[in-house]
Design a protein around this motif. Structure first.
Motif, PDB file in Angstrom:
ATOM      1  N   ARG A  98     -21.378 -38.874  30.563  1.00  0.00           N
ATOM      2  CA  ARG A  98     -21.953 -38.584  29.251  1.00  0.00           C
ATOM      3  C   ARG A  98     -20.841 -38.749  28.225  1.00  0.00           C
ATOM      4  N   ILE A  99     -21.154 -39.407  27.110  1.00  0.00           N
ATOM      5  CA  ILE A  99     -20.192 -39.565  26.024  1.00  0.00           C
ATOM      6  C   ILE A  99     -20.671 -38.735  24.845  1.00  0.00           C
ATOM      7  N   VAL A 100     -19.815 -37.825  24.394  1.00  0.00           N
ATOM      8  CA  VAL A 100     -20.128 -36.957  23.258  1.00  0.00           C
ATOM      9  C   VAL A 100     -19.146 -37.294  22.143  1.00  0.00           C
ATOM     10  N   ARG A 101     -19.666 -37.672  20.991  1.00  0.00           N
ATOM     11  CA  ARG A 101     -18.796 -37.995  19.865  1.00  0.00           C
ATOM     12  C   ARG A 101     -18.245 -36.714  19.244  1.00  0.00           C
ATOM     13  N   ILE A 102     -16.988 -36.787  18.836  1.00  0.00           N
ATOM     14  CA  ILE A 102     -16.341 -35.665  18.164  1.00  0.00           C
ATOM     15  C   ILE A 102     -15.741 -36.191  16.863  1.00  0.00           C
ATOM     16  N   PRO A 103     -15.276 -35.321  15.969  1.00  0.00           N
ATOM     17  CA  PRO A 103     -14.716 -35.802  14.700  1.00  0.00           C
ATOM     18  C   PRO A 103     -13.548 -36.762  14.899  1.00  0.00           C
ATOM     19  N   LYS A 145     -10.666 -36.524  26.653  1.00  0.00           N
ATOM     20  CA  LYS A 145     -10.853 -36.884  25.251  1.00  0.00           C
ATOM     21  C   LYS A 145     -10.107 -38.185  24.997  1.00  0.00           C
ATOM     22  N   THR A 146     -10.806 -39.179  24.455  1.00  0.00           N
ATOM     23  CA  THR A 146     -10.212 -40.481  24.187  1.00  0.00           C
ATOM     24  C   THR A 146     -10.948 -41.116  23.009  1.00  0.00           C
ATOM     25  N   THR A 147     -10.569 -42.334  22.656  1.00  0.00           N
ATOM     26  CA  THR A 147     -11.268 -43.009  21.569  1.00  0.00           C
ATOM     27  C   THR A 147     -12.652 -43.440  22.046  1.00  0.00           C
ATOM     28  N   LEU A 148     -13.538 -43.654  21.115  1.00  0.00           N
ATOM     29  CA  LEU A 148     -14.916 -44.007  21.447  1.00  0.00           C
ATOM     30  C   LEU A 148     -14.990 -45.345  22.179  1.00  0.00           C
ATOM     31  N   ASP A 149     -14.206 -46.326  21.739  1.00  0.00           N
ATOM     32  CA  ASP A 149     -14.229 -47.634  22.392  1.00  0.00           C
ATOM     33  C   ASP A 149     -13.745 -47.553  23.836  1.00  0.00           C
ATOM     34  N   ARG A 150     -12.689 -46.797  24.061  1.00  0.00           N
ATOM     35  CA  ARG A 150     -12.197 -46.641  25.433  1.00  0.00           C
ATOM     36  C   ARG A 150     -13.204 -45.887  26.289  1.00  0.00           C
ATOM     37  N   ALA A 151     -13.851 -44.894  25.714  1.00  0.00           N
ATOM     38  CA  ALA A 151     -14.847 -44.127  26.469  1.00  0.00           C
ATOM     39  C   ALA A 151     -16.008 -45.021  26.892  1.00  0.00           C
ATOM     40  N   LYS A 152     -16.435 -45.903  26.004  1.00  0.00           N
ATOM     41  CA  LYS A 152     -17.544 -46.798  26.339  1.00  0.00           C
ATOM     42  C   LYS A 152     -17.160 -47.766  27.453  1.00  0.00           C
ATOM     43  N   ARG A 153     -15.931 -48.263  27.410  1.00  0.00           N
ATOM     44  CA  ARG A 153     -15.492 -49.166  28.474  1.00  0.00           C
ATOM     45  C   ARG A 153     -15.225 -48.412  29.770  1.00  0.00           C
ATOM     46  N   LEU A 154     -14.736 -47.184  29.654  1.00  0.00           N
ATOM     47  CA  LEU A 154     -14.440 -46.385  30.839  1.00  0.00           C
ATOM     48  C   LEU A 154     -15.711 -45.995  31.581  1.00  0.00           C
ATOM     49  N   ARG A 155     -16.801 -45.828  30.858  1.00  0.00           N
ATOM     50  CA  ARG A 155     -18.071 -45.445  31.477  1.00  0.00           C
ATOM     51  C   ARG A 155     -18.464 -46.413  32.586  1.00  0.00           C
ATOM     52  N   SER A 156     -18.399 -47.708  32.313  1.00  0.00           N
ATOM     53  CA  SER A 156     -18.812 -48.678  33.332  1.00  0.00           C
ATOM     54  C   SER A 156     -17.852 -48.677  34.519  1.00  0.00           C
ATOM     55  N   VAL A 157     -16.570 -48.478  34.257  1.00  0.00           N
ATOM     56  CA  VAL A 157     -15.581 -48.451  35.342  1.00  0.00           C
ATOM     57  C   VAL A 157     -15.849 -47.278  36.279  1.00  0.00           C
ATOM     58  N   ARG A 170      -9.994 -38.789  14.618  1.00  0.00           N
ATOM     59  CA  ARG A 170      -8.605 -38.358  14.728  1.00  0.00           C
ATOM     60  C   ARG A 170      -7.973 -38.357  13.339  1.00  0.00           C
ATOM     61  N   LEU A 171      -7.152 -37.362  13.056  1.00  0.00           N
ATOM     62  CA  LEU A 171      -6.584 -37.217  11.720  1.00  0.00           C
ATOM     63  C   LEU A 171      -5.573 -38.302  11.376  1.00  0.00           C
ATOM     64  N   GLY A 172      -4.738 -38.694  12.294  1.00  0.00           N
ATOM     65  CA  GLY A 172      -3.656 -39.620  11.983  1.00  0.00           C
ATOM     66  C   GLY A 172      -4.117 -40.993  11.543  1.00  0.00           C
ATOM     67  N   ASP A 173      -5.059 -41.593  12.282  1.00  0.00           N
ATOM     68  CA  ASP A 173      -5.478 -42.956  11.971  1.00  0.00           C
ATOM     69  C   ASP A 173      -6.986 -43.096  11.799  1.00  0.00           C
ATOM     70  N   ASN A 174      -7.704 -41.979  11.782  1.00  0.00           N
ATOM     71  CA  ASN A 174      -9.149 -41.959  11.562  1.00  0.00           C
ATOM     72  C   ASN A 174      -9.914 -42.729  12.639  1.00  0.00           C
ATOM     73  N   SER A 175      -9.382 -42.765  13.863  1.00  0.00           N
ATOM     74  CA  SER A 175     -10.084 -43.420  14.968  1.00  0.00           C
ATOM     75  C   SER A 175     -11.267 -42.572  15.401  1.00  0.00           C
ATOM     76  N   LYS A 176     -12.347 -43.233  15.761  1.00  0.00           N
ATOM     77  CA  LYS A 176     -13.512 -42.516  16.272  1.00  0.00           C
ATOM     78  C   LYS A 176     -13.166 -41.976  17.651  1.00  0.00           C
TER      79      LYS A 176
END
Length: 120
Positions: free
Chosen positions: A100-105, A33-45, A107-113
């Motif tokens: 596969r990237i699955v979006r989840i709600p 589980k990570t932020t959406l931006d990191r997940a998108k970059r991690l996919r290619s790696v 994060r509560l602290g900073d509202n990061s996707k």
């Protein structure tokens, strides 16, 4: 206003270290589980690493060893043998699309996707 194409404001060494760690964890655990931006970059790696591992030659092993953290273990399992013996053969017939990237709600602290990235 910041450059919208610049996702992180860290240097290249920081980026490399974070994505080495994330890629190693994803290969060992199968999902993280990570932020959406990191997940998108991690996919290619990760997809490039698995494609190299499918070749299963000495050059591929050395390239992957130079990127992944080799000593990180999950219940005594080292990353390199696990990648070459368990993960890569599973995708031998598949031409890409290993994650596969699955979006989840957010994060509560900073509202990061947030997202869960997993191996298919």
């Amino acid at each position: 206003m910041a450059n919208p194409h610049q996702i992180y404001r860290h240097d290249a060494a920081w980026d490399r270290q974070v994505f080495r760690s994330l890629a190693t964890s994803l290969i060992l655990h199968g999902h993280i589980k990570t932020t959406l931006d990191r997940a998108k970059r991690l996919r290619s790696v990760v997809e490039k690493l698995i494609t190299k591992a499918k070749k299963n030659d000495l050059a591929a092993r050395r390239q992957i060893l130079s990127f992944l953290y080799g000593q990180k273990t999950k219940a005594g399992i080292k990353v390199m043998p696990y990648l070459f013996n368990k993960v890569a053969p599973r995708y031998q017939e598949r031409n890409g699309g290993y994650t596969r990237i699955v979006r989840i709600p957010s994060r509560l602290g900073d509202n990061s996707k947030m997202a869960i990235i997993e191996l298919v």
